[in-house]
Design a protein around this motif. Structure first.
Motif, mmCIF file in Angstrom:
data_model
loop_
_atom_site.group_PDB
_atom_site.id
_atom_site.type_symbol
_atom_site.label_atom_id
_atom_site.label_comp_id
_atom_site.label_asym_id
_atom_site.label_seq_id
_atom_site.Cartn_x
_atom_site.Cartn_y
_atom_site.Cartn_z
ATOM 1 N N GLY A 219 -11.176 26.572 54.936
ATOM 2 C CA GLY A 219 -10.264 25.558 55.458
ATOM 3 C C GLY A 219 -9.496 24.876 54.340
ATOM 4 N N LYS A 220 -8.224 24.566 54.592
ATOM 5 C CA LYS A 220 -7.406 23.975 53.529
ATOM 6 C C LYS A 220 -7.913 22.600 53.114
ATOM 7 N N GLU A 221 -8.674 21.931 54.010
ATOM 8 C CA GLU A 221 -9.190 20.600 53.695
ATOM 9 C C GLU A 221 -10.249 20.619 52.606
ATOM 10 N N HIS A 222 -10.711 21.812 52.223
ATOM 11 C CA HIS A 222 -11.702 21.941 51.152
ATOM 12 C C HIS A 222 -11.128 22.611 49.906
ATOM 13 N N ILE A 223 -9.811 22.739 49.832
ATOM 14 C CA ILE A 223 -9.188 23.470 48.731
ATOM 15 C C ILE A 223 -8.387 22.530 47.836
ATOM 16 N N VAL A 224 -8.629 22.639 46.533
ATOM 17 C CA VAL A 224 -7.797 22.001 45.509
ATOM 18 C C VAL A 224 -7.108 23.119 44.737
ATOM 19 N N LEU A 225 -5.795 23.097 44.714
ATOM 20 C CA LEU A 225 -5.065 24.066 43.902
ATOM 21 C C LEU A 225 -4.906 23.513 42.489
ATOM 22 N N ASP A 226 -5.420 24.261 41.533
ATOM 23 C CA ASP A 226 -5.283 23.913 40.118
ATOM 24 C C ASP A 226 -3.997 24.550 39.609
ATOM 25 N N LEU A 227 -3.018 23.711 39.362
ATOM 26 C CA LEU A 227 -1.726 24.178 38.869
ATOM 27 C C LEU A 227 -1.527 23.775 37.411
ATOM 28 N N SER A 228 -2.611 23.850 36.649
ATOM 29 C CA SER A 228 -2.536 23.528 35.229
ATOM 30 C C SER A 228 -1.462 24.372 34.562
ATOM 31 N N CYS A 229 -0.764 23.766 33.602
ATOM 32 C CA CYS A 229 0.474 24.389 33.143
ATOM 33 C C CYS A 229 0.702 24.194 31.649
ATOM 34 N N ARG A 230 1.603 25.021 31.132
ATOM 35 C CA ARG A 230 2.048 24.929 29.756
ATOM 36 C C ARG A 230 3.564 25.032 29.738
ATOM 37 N N ARG A 231 4.145 24.423 28.723
ATOM 38 C CA ARG A 231 5.601 24.446 28.617
ATOM 39 C C ARG A 231 6.071 25.808 28.097
ATOM 40 N N ARG A 232 7.122 26.299 28.737
ATOM 41 C CA ARG A 232 7.831 27.477 28.242
ATOM 42 C C ARG A 232 9.314 27.140 28.290
ATOM 43 N N GLY A 233 9.918 26.969 27.115
ATOM 44 C CA GLY A 233 11.273 26.453 27.078
ATOM 45 C C GLY A 233 11.274 24.995 27.508
ATOM 46 N N ARG A 234 12.109 24.657 28.469
ATOM 47 C CA ARG A 234 12.206 23.276 28.937
ATOM 48 C C ARG A 234 11.352 23.019 30.171
ATOM 49 N N ASP A 235 10.717 24.050 30.696
ATOM 50 C CA ASP A 235 9.999 23.930 31.966
ATOM 51 C C ASP A 235 8.504 24.155 31.783
ATOM 52 N N TYR A 236 7.757 23.761 32.813
ATOM 53 C CA TYR A 236 6.310 23.969 32.832
ATOM 54 C C TYR A 236 5.975 25.087 33.814
ATOM 55 N N TYR A 237 5.110 26.004 33.353
ATOM 56 C CA TYR A 237 4.693 27.123 34.190
ATOM 57 C C TYR A 237 3.174 27.113 34.337
ATOM 58 N N VAL A 238 2.717 27.455 35.530
ATOM 59 C CA VAL A 238 1.283 27.519 35.793
ATOM 60 C C VAL A 238 0.655 28.614 34.938
ATOM 61 N N VAL A 239 -0.533 28.313 34.389
ATOM 62 C CA VAL A 239 -1.292 29.285 33.596
ATOM 63 C C VAL A 239 -2.642 29.525 34.256
ATOM 64 N N THR A 240 -3.138 30.755 34.124
ATOM 65 C CA THR A 240 -4.380 31.150 34.776
ATOM 66 C C THR A 240 -5.367 31.710 33.765
ATOM 67 N N ASP A 241 -6.491 32.203 34.288
ATOM 68 C CA ASP A 241 -7.517 32.836 33.459
ATOM 69 C C ASP A 241 -7.937 31.926 32.322
ATOM 70 N N ARG A 242 -8.464 30.753 32.736
ATOM 71 C CA ARG A 242 -8.895 29.743 31.786
ATOM 72 C C ARG A 242 -7.759 29.370 30.838
ATOM 73 N N TRP A 243 -6.542 29.237 31.436
ATOM 74 C CA TRP A 243 -5.343 28.714 30.763
ATOM 75 C C TRP A 243 -4.763 29.661 29.714
#
Length: 259
Positions: free
Chosen positions: A132-156
């Protein structure tokens, strides 16, 4: 704005690390603090102080020789504070329900919902079907690439093609209960936040967002409040005196645990 406590576990030990230094190869990371206490001690402390919504992160890959001990500590922490903490690290549709049964309020997921750097809607739908979505936290941890932030995976360690914007949060908020976002390049450095990221997150006024990364003083917390308009929750790791830093845990828990 609320303080969200954390428990990070690496190589079977509660630690605070420099996020950008984490590597699966050799199970290595630059360590700021390694605790002599186990994870259930910290979970019990947070329970006694009424701090809900914190997160437990297992920082080892499932193929690591340390994974079993890291997972044991995480499960002990969940059992020490049933319903009080979220858990992340290797979460899939197949194992998510088991962590909820062990006491997690939510599961935190990143890598499972990406494949080859691209967002995988089918995997997210499977996870929603499982818990159920009520039990989900999306981890959108990110790093800068150029001027923008992009989500990174696999332990960042790996960049995805998902750019983090208010529009991204709007779209994904239909599929989860909260967001957790580490400013990875600031994580563990105690040298200030990713201020542009915090400002952008503050423009979002939907489901809760927790920011982590670079908070090094009480002044930084005030700065976060200003930049985000008070709309972003926060985690303090290496800078907290519980983990060898200078920010008093007793001060933060009393002043900033807003309901």
């Amino acid at each position: 704005m609320r303080f969200r406590p954390c428990i990070d576990i690496h190589n079977g030990q509660v630690k605070q690390i420099v996020g950008a230094s984490l590597r699966d190869e050799g199970d290595s990371a630059q360590t700021n603090f390694a605790s002599k206490k186990e994870a259930d001690f910290y979970a019990g402390l947070y329970r006694e102080d009424g701090l809900k919504g914190g997160h437990i992160i297992m920082l080892n890959h499932r193929d690591s020789k340390f994974y079993g001990e890291t997972r044991r500590q995480a499960l002990d922490a969940l059992r020490a504070y049933p319903g009080g903490m979220q858990i992340g690290g290797g979460i899939t549709a197949e194992n998510a329900a088991a962590y909820l049964e062990e006491g997690a309020s939510h599961v935190i997921v990143t890598s499972y919902v990406f494949r080859d750097g691209a967002f995988d809607r089918k995997h997210l739908d499977r996870l929603i079907s499982a818990v159920g979505k009520e039990h989900i936290v999306l981890d959108l941890s990110c790093r800068r690439r150029g001027r923008d932030y992009y989500v990174v995976t696999d332990r960042w360690q790996k960049f995805t093609d998902l750019k983090l914007t208010v529009e991204t949060l709007e779209e994904l908020s239909e599929s989860c209960d909260e967001f957790l976002i580490h400013g990875v390049d600031a994580e563990g450095r105690r040298s200030g936040m990713e201020e542009e990221l915090v400002h952008m997150l503050g423009k979002w006024r939907g489901i809760p967002v927790t920011y982590a990364g670079g908070i090094g003083s009480l002044g930084d917390i005030e700065r976060l409040s200003t930049l985000s308009g008070g709309g972003v929750d926060f985690t303090i790791g290496s800078a907290l005196d519980l983990f060898g830093g200078d920010i008093p845990y007793d001060t933060v828990k009393k002043l900033l645990n807003y309901p």
